[in-house]
Design a protein around this motif. Structure first.
Motif, PDB file in Angstrom:
ATOM      1  N   LYS A  24       0.597  -1.086   0.007  1.00 28.78           N
ATOM      2  CA  LYS A  24      -0.071   0.032   0.020  1.00 28.78           C
ATOM      3  C   LYS A  24       0.698   1.405   0.007  1.00 28.78           C
ATOM      4  O   LYS A  24       0.510   2.297  -0.523  1.00 28.78           O
ATOM      5  CB  LYS A  24      -0.850   0.216   1.038  1.00 28.78           C
ATOM      6  N   TRP A  25       1.999   1.232   0.447  1.00 27.95           N
ATOM      7  CA  TRP A  25       2.726   2.311   0.772  1.00 27.95           C
ATOM      8  C   TRP A  25       3.900   2.358  -0.404  1.00 27.95           C
ATOM      9  O   TRP A  25       4.584   3.056  -0.502  1.00 27.95           O
ATOM     10  CB  TRP A  25       3.815   2.315   1.725  1.00 27.95           C
ATOM     11  N   LYS A  26       3.637   1.631  -1.580  1.00 27.50           N
ATOM     12  CA  LYS A  26       4.242   1.485  -2.774  1.00 27.50           C
ATOM     13  C   LYS A  26       5.834   1.223  -2.707  1.00 27.50           C
ATOM     14  O   LYS A  26       6.506   1.615  -3.292  1.00 27.50           O
ATOM     15  CB  LYS A  26       4.210   2.907  -3.594  1.00 27.50           C
ATOM     16  N   ILE A  27       5.988   0.559  -1.465  1.00 27.92           N
ATOM     17  CA  ILE A  27       7.585   0.182  -1.385  1.00 27.92           C
ATOM     18  C   ILE A  27       7.815  -1.041  -2.290  1.00 27.92           C
ATOM     19  O   ILE A  27       8.983  -1.176  -2.519  1.00 27.92           O
ATOM     20  CB  ILE A  27       7.719  -0.259   0.179  1.00 27.92           C
ATOM     21  N   LEU A  28       6.998  -1.737  -2.681  1.00 25.51           N
ATOM     22  CA  LEU A  28       6.982  -2.756  -3.691  1.00 25.51           C
ATOM     23  C   LEU A  28       7.426  -2.505  -5.016  1.00 25.51           C
ATOM     24  O   LEU A  28       7.224  -3.380  -5.745  1.00 25.51           O
ATOM     25  CB  LEU A  28       6.263  -4.087  -3.165  1.00 25.51           C
ATOM     26  N   ASP A  29       6.959  -1.197  -5.422  1.00 23.02           N
ATOM     27  CA  ASP A  29       6.526  -0.848  -6.669  1.00 23.02           C
ATOM     28  C   ASP A  29       7.814  -1.267  -7.586  1.00 23.02           C
ATOM     29  O   ASP A  29       7.637  -1.611  -8.755  1.00 23.02           O
ATOM     30  CB  ASP A  29       6.507   0.829  -6.816  1.00 23.02           C
ATOM     31  N   PHE A  30       8.965  -0.846  -7.211  1.00 22.15           N
ATOM     32  CA  PHE A  30      10.110  -0.988  -8.010  1.00 22.15           C
ATOM     33  C   PHE A  30      10.372  -2.595  -8.629  1.00 22.15           C
ATOM     34  O   PHE A  30      10.547  -2.880  -9.562  1.00 22.15           O
ATOM     35  CB  PHE A  30      11.443  -0.596  -7.391  1.00 22.15           C
ATOM     36  N   ILE A  31      10.157  -3.519  -7.446  1.00 18.25           N
ATOM     37  CA  ILE A  31      10.074  -4.894  -7.903  1.00 18.25           C
ATOM     38  C   ILE A  31       9.132  -5.354  -8.640  1.00 18.25           C
ATOM     39  O   ILE A  31       9.214  -6.155  -9.488  1.00 18.25           O
ATOM     40  CB  ILE A  31       9.909  -5.830  -6.477  1.00 18.25           C
ATOM     41  N   GLU A  32       7.750  -4.696  -8.256  1.00 18.29           N
ATOM     42  CA  GLU A  32       6.709  -4.937  -9.326  1.00 18.29           C
ATOM     43  C   GLU A  32       7.007  -4.522 -10.775  1.00 18.29           C
ATOM     44  O   GLU A  32       6.727  -5.209 -11.564  1.00 18.29           O
ATOM     45  CB  GLU A  32       5.370  -4.300  -8.750  1.00 18.29           C
ATOM     46  N   TYR A  33       7.397  -3.373 -10.843  1.00 20.17           N
ATOM     47  CA  TYR A  33       7.847  -2.768 -12.182  1.00 20.17           C
ATOM     48  C   TYR A  33       8.808  -3.717 -13.050  1.00 20.17           C
ATOM     49  O   TYR A  33       8.218  -4.053 -14.216  1.00 20.17           O
ATOM     50  CB  TYR A  33       8.396  -1.489 -12.324  1.00 20.17           C
ATOM     51  N   LYS A  34       9.746  -4.386 -12.276  1.00 19.87           N
ATOM     52  CA  LYS A  34      10.633  -5.099 -13.195  1.00 19.87           C
ATOM     53  C   LYS A  34      10.176  -6.434 -13.421  1.00 19.87           C
ATOM     54  O   LYS A  34      10.505  -6.929 -14.331  1.00 19.87           O
ATOM     55  CB  LYS A  34      12.112  -5.225 -12.025  1.00 19.87           C
ATOM     56  N   THR A  35       9.310  -6.932 -12.487  1.00 17.75           N
ATOM     57  CA  THR A  35       8.784  -8.159 -12.961  1.00 17.75           C
ATOM     58  C   THR A  35       7.832  -8.010 -14.014  1.00 17.75           C
ATOM     59  O   THR A  35       7.747  -8.992 -15.132  1.00 17.75           O
ATOM     60  CB  THR A  35       7.995  -8.774 -11.655  1.00 17.75           C
ATOM     61  N   PHE A  36       6.817  -6.999 -13.955  1.00 16.27           N
ATOM     62  CA  PHE A  36       6.236  -6.717 -15.219  1.00 16.27           C
ATOM     63  C   PHE A  36       7.000  -6.471 -16.496  1.00 16.27           C
ATOM     64  O   PHE A  36       6.601  -7.305 -17.392  1.00 16.27           O
ATOM     65  CB  PHE A  36       5.493  -5.421 -14.901  1.00 16.27           C
ATOM     66  N   ASP A  37       8.058  -5.789 -16.577  1.00 16.72           N
ATOM     67  CA  ASP A  37       8.938  -5.865 -17.551  1.00 16.72           C
ATOM     68  C   ASP A  37       9.490  -7.041 -18.058  1.00 16.72           C
ATOM     69  O   ASP A  37       9.284  -7.300 -19.147  1.00 16.72           O
ATOM     70  CB  ASP A  37      10.156  -4.881 -17.426  1.00 16.72           C
ATOM     71  N   TYR A  38       9.750  -7.783 -17.125  1.00 17.74           N
ATOM     72  CA  TYR A  38      10.454  -9.251 -17.629  1.00 17.74           C
ATOM     73  C   TYR A  38       9.425 -10.170 -18.138  1.00 17.74           C
ATOM     74  O   TYR A  38       9.471 -10.763 -19.080  1.00 17.74           O
ATOM     75  CB  TYR A  38      10.830  -9.995 -16.306  1.00 17.74           C
ATOM     76  N   ARG A  39       8.217 -10.217 -17.575  1.00 17.97           N
ATOM     77  CA  ARG A  39       6.875 -10.708 -18.258  1.00 17.97           C
ATOM     78  C   ARG A  39       6.584 -10.038 -19.532  1.00 17.97           C
ATOM     79  O   ARG A  39       6.216 -10.977 -20.543  1.00 17.97           O
ATOM     80  CB  ARG A  39       5.759 -10.629 -17.229  1.00 17.97           C
ATOM     81  N   ALA A  40       6.379  -8.736 -19.812  1.00 19.95           N
ATOM     82  CA  ALA A  40       6.398  -8.208 -21.069  1.00 19.95           C
ATOM     83  C   ALA A  40       7.296  -8.846 -21.932  1.00 19.95           C
ATOM     84  O   ALA A  40       6.764  -9.040 -23.263  1.00 19.95           O
ATOM     85  CB  ALA A  40       6.118  -6.723 -20.950  1.00 19.95           C
ATOM     86  N   GLN A  41       8.539  -8.676 -21.754  1.00 20.26           N
ATOM     87  CA  GLN A  41       9.464  -9.088 -22.682  1.00 20.26           C
ATOM     88  C   GLN A  41       9.325 -10.669 -23.143  1.00 20.26           C
ATOM     89  O   GLN A  41       9.542 -10.942 -24.298  1.00 20.26           O
ATOM     90  CB  GLN A  41      11.038  -8.909 -21.917  1.00 20.26           C
ATOM     91  N   LEU A  42       9.166 -11.475 -21.958  1.00 20.43           N
ATOM     92  CA  LEU A  42       8.739 -12.733 -22.161  1.00 20.43           C
ATOM     93  C   LEU A  42       7.520 -12.994 -23.318  1.00 20.43           C
ATOM     94  O   LEU A  42       7.600 -13.752 -24.110  1.00 20.43           O
ATOM     95  CB  LEU A  42       8.408 -13.587 -20.967  1.00 20.43           C
ATOM     96  N   ALA A  43       6.418 -12.287 -23.118  1.00 16.08           N
ATOM     97  CA  ALA A  43       5.404 -12.462 -23.908  1.00 16.08           C
ATOM     98  C   ALA A  43       5.391 -11.850 -25.042  1.00 16.08           C
ATOM     99  O   ALA A  43       4.636 -12.146 -25.955  1.00 16.08           O
ATOM    100  CB  ALA A  43       4.319 -11.882 -23.125  1.00 16.08           C
ATOM    101  N   LYS A  44       6.312 -10.971 -25.606  1.00 16.14           N
ATOM    102  CA  LYS A  44       6.516 -10.105 -26.733  1.00 16.14           C
ATOM    103  C   LYS A  44       6.728 -11.020 -28.002  1.00 16.14           C
ATOM    104  O   LYS A  44       5.626 -10.726 -29.125  1.00 16.14           O
ATOM    105  CB  LYS A  44       7.844  -9.288 -26.719  1.00 16.14           C
ATOM    106  N   PRO A  45       7.262 -12.346 -28.016  1.00 17.58           N
ATOM    107  CA  PRO A  45       7.307 -12.765 -29.337  1.00 17.58           C
ATOM    108  C   PRO A  45       5.918 -13.597 -29.495  1.00 17.58           C
ATOM    109  O   PRO A  45       5.655 -13.952 -30.796  1.00 17.58           O
ATOM    110  CB  PRO A  45       8.224 -14.044 -28.782  1.00 17.58           C
ATOM    111  N   PHE A  46       4.859 -13.703 -28.688  1.00 22.01           N
ATOM    112  CA  PHE A  46       3.654 -14.107 -28.907  1.00 22.01           C
ATOM    113  C   PHE A  46       2.623 -13.042 -29.352  1.00 22.01           C
ATOM    114  O   PHE A  46       1.426 -13.376 -29.812  1.00 22.01           O
ATOM    115  CB  PHE A  46       3.166 -15.089 -27.605  1.00 22.01           C
ATOM    116  N   ALA A  47       3.095 -11.864 -29.229  1.00 19.79           N
ATOM    117  CA  ALA A  47       2.052 -10.937 -29.682  1.00 19.79           C
ATOM    118  C   ALA A  47       2.087 -10.563 -31.106  1.00 19.79           C
ATOM    119  O   ALA A  47       3.187 -10.669 -31.948  1.00 19.79           O
ATOM    120  CB  ALA A  47       2.273  -9.584 -28.722  1.00 19.79           C
ATOM    121  N   GLU A  48       0.751 -10.128 -31.596  1.00 24.78           N
ATOM    122  CA  GLU A  48       0.761  -9.648 -33.118  1.00 24.78           C
ATOM    123  C   GLU A  48       0.329  -8.458 -33.144  1.00 24.78           C
ATOM    124  O   GLU A  48      -0.596  -7.813 -32.478  1.00 24.78           O
ATOM    125  CB  GLU A  48      -0.238 -10.842 -33.701  1.00 24.78           C
ATOM    126  N   HIS A  49       0.837  -7.578 -34.224  1.00 28.24           N
ATOM    127  CA  HIS A  49       0.400  -6.173 -34.271  1.00 28.24           C
ATOM    128  C   HIS A  49      -0.810  -6.062 -35.378  1.00 28.24           C
ATOM    129  O   HIS A  49      -1.027  -6.981 -36.215  1.00 28.24           O
ATOM    130  CB  HIS A  49       1.738  -5.321 -34.813  1.00 28.24           C
TER     131      HIS A  49
END
Length: 476
Positions: A24-49
């Motif tokens: 709630k105090w956003k102390i975990l935001d930095f970790i959350e952002y990095k895990t989101f980026d990793y997931r986005a990069q992992l999913a990128k090859p499966f996305a279609e434009h």
């Protein structure tokens, strides 16, 4: 056993409370952002434009190849008239400019002034004739408007701008801004659609989310990409349903709790150099069809984003899938998501709370109620692998976004708390036994009993020893 369960529940409550407060105090935001980026990069090859979205970029090659004809950047605006005429000939759906034309073209002499006015009028004329251009403007927060003690009054928007470019909004208040920069007057009058290009990064400087709507003095305006969607759907009606979805006709666009849209970034759109396009236009005007690098048919029925990618133009941004990417990719990705209905689905916060609590219970149970250390470690590794695999799996396959830092930190903190508690309690118990036995047993024997070596721990199933047993204090 009852006391052990009570202590276990206390650890569960303490651990969950700590992690909940950190979230709630956003102390975990930095970790959350990095895990989101990793997931986005992992999913990128499966996305279609979206097949109809293309980019025309002013890159380094464009600046070099057009220098002899147009001079240094920024280019005279008659080239955009030629561009719009070319796209009209190609029957392109629309041209969306990620370029701000907020001032009249600069001039330094009377002759240059006449040329500049003519060029400004040409761009406005091309916009009016083509009819399907979406131009950019700025809607931002002016710190003077919010911090000036003398009562700063934000300038009023022209009524023409409000009437033509604001959306018919049926919903709660959206993000308020206090400053604007509109296209120069002739272009403003000639335009059919305007969209703001302002986007804010997350606290780590990465651009992951945007506002699709902003409010200025009670009037709501669309972002550049959202204006492109409204143009393609030929509507100006926007509302918000109870599920926090933006509704445009039958399209439901999911928003986060803070009314931002989480971008599903894509960087594989077809890209054409603006220099090659303008050279093709020049060849077409001169009748040298065989010298055209790009045929008008290339842009038939396409949505064309026009922007800048050359280094030094201050439009290179960091996103979840790539660093130093032209900002136009963000706008193109947003419109791609909207047209394909390809959205991230962000599950409610209470779902992540339930997952974190379940992980804390499982982790604590593995440590507290399993006696074998090796089985404990196996179970803990299984829990950790399950958390990571499930969160990655639903993200890649279903585009479901669950908080990942929340459960991971819950697992780590519960593991540390449990082993820390056991180490403290077992240490205290061992010190008590050592103090009691030291009165009766030699130090060597005490060490052998309480601090056994590795070798003595190995044969836990038993071993043969020759013992002498002395019985004492046995009456009769």
């Amino acid at each position: 056993m009852k006391k052990k369960i009570q202590l276990f529940l206390v650890l569960v409550i303490v651990t969950f409370s700590l992690v909940f407060v950190c979230q709630k105090w956003k102390i975990l935001d930095f970790i959350e952002y990095k895990t989101f980026d990793y997931r986005a990069q992992l999913a990128k090859p499966f996305a279609e434009h979206h097949k109809d979205i293309v980019l025309v970029l002013i890159d380094e090659n464009s600046l070099i190849s057009m220098d002899s004809l147009l001079g240094r950047w920024p280019w005279p605006r008659f080239v955009y008239y030629d561009l719009l005429s070319f796209m009209a000939m190609a029957n392109a759906q629309s041209v969306i400019f990620d370029v701000l034309f907020t001032e009249s073209q600069k001039s330094f002499s009377e002759e240059e002034m006449e040329d500049a006015m003519y060029n400004d009028q040409l761009l406005a004329q091309g916009t009016l004739e083509y009819g399907a251009a979406v131009h950019a403007f700025k809607l931002a927060i002016d710190k003077l408007a919010t911090n000036d003690d003398d009562g700063f009054i934000a300038p009023k928007l022209p009524q023409h701008t409000i009437d033509r470019f604001s959306v018919d909004w049926d919903g709660p208040e959206v993000k308020k801004v206090t400053d604007y920069f509109l296209p120069y007057d002739d272009l403003l009058i000639a335009s059919n659609r305007l969209g703001f290009v302002d986007i804010d990064s997350d606290s780590d400087g990465i651009f992951r989310r945007v506002e699709l709507l902003r409010q200025y003095q009670g009037h709501v305006f669309p972002s550049l990409s959202f204006a492109g969607l409204l143009a393609s759907m030929k509507t100006n009606q926007v509302s918000l349903d109870p599920g926090k979805n933006l509704i445009v006709n039958e399209l439901a666009i999911p928003l986060a709790a803070d009314q931002t849209y989480l971008i599903k970034m894509k960087n594989d759109f077809p890209v054409y150099s603006a220099g090659a396009v303008f050279q093709s236009i020049q060849a077409l005007y001169q009748g040298r069809i065989e010298d055209m690098i790009i045929s008008p048919d290339t842009f038939e029925n396409k949505i064309v984003f026009f922007g800048v990618s050359a280094a030094g133009t201050h439009d290179l941004l960091n996103t979840s899938i790539q660093s130093n990417i032209p900002g136009i990719y963000i706008h193109a990705s947003i419109l791609d998501n909207l047209l394909l209905e390809d959205f991230y689905q962000q599950l409610p916060f209470w779902v992540s709370c339930c997952i974190a609590l379940a992980i804390i219970l499982l982790t604590g149970s593995a440590v507290f109620f399993i006696t074998s250390f090796y089985v404990q470690i196996f179970c803990l590794l299984g829990i950790l692998a399950g958390v990571v695999a499930s969160h990655l799996g639903v993200f890649v396959s279903q585009s479901l976004v669950l908080l990942m830092a929340f459960p991971l930190v819950s697992f780590l903190l519960m593991t540390l708390n449990c082993y820390g508690y056991l180490a403290l309690t077992e240490g205290a118990e061992k010190r008590k036994v050592r103090g009691m036995l030291s009165k009766y047993v030699s130090p060597n024997v005490l060490t052998e009993v309480l601090d056994p070596s590795t070798e003595s721990l190995i044969p836990e199933v038993g071993k043969k020893e020759t013992l002498t047993i002395f019985f004492s204090d046995i009456r009769s």
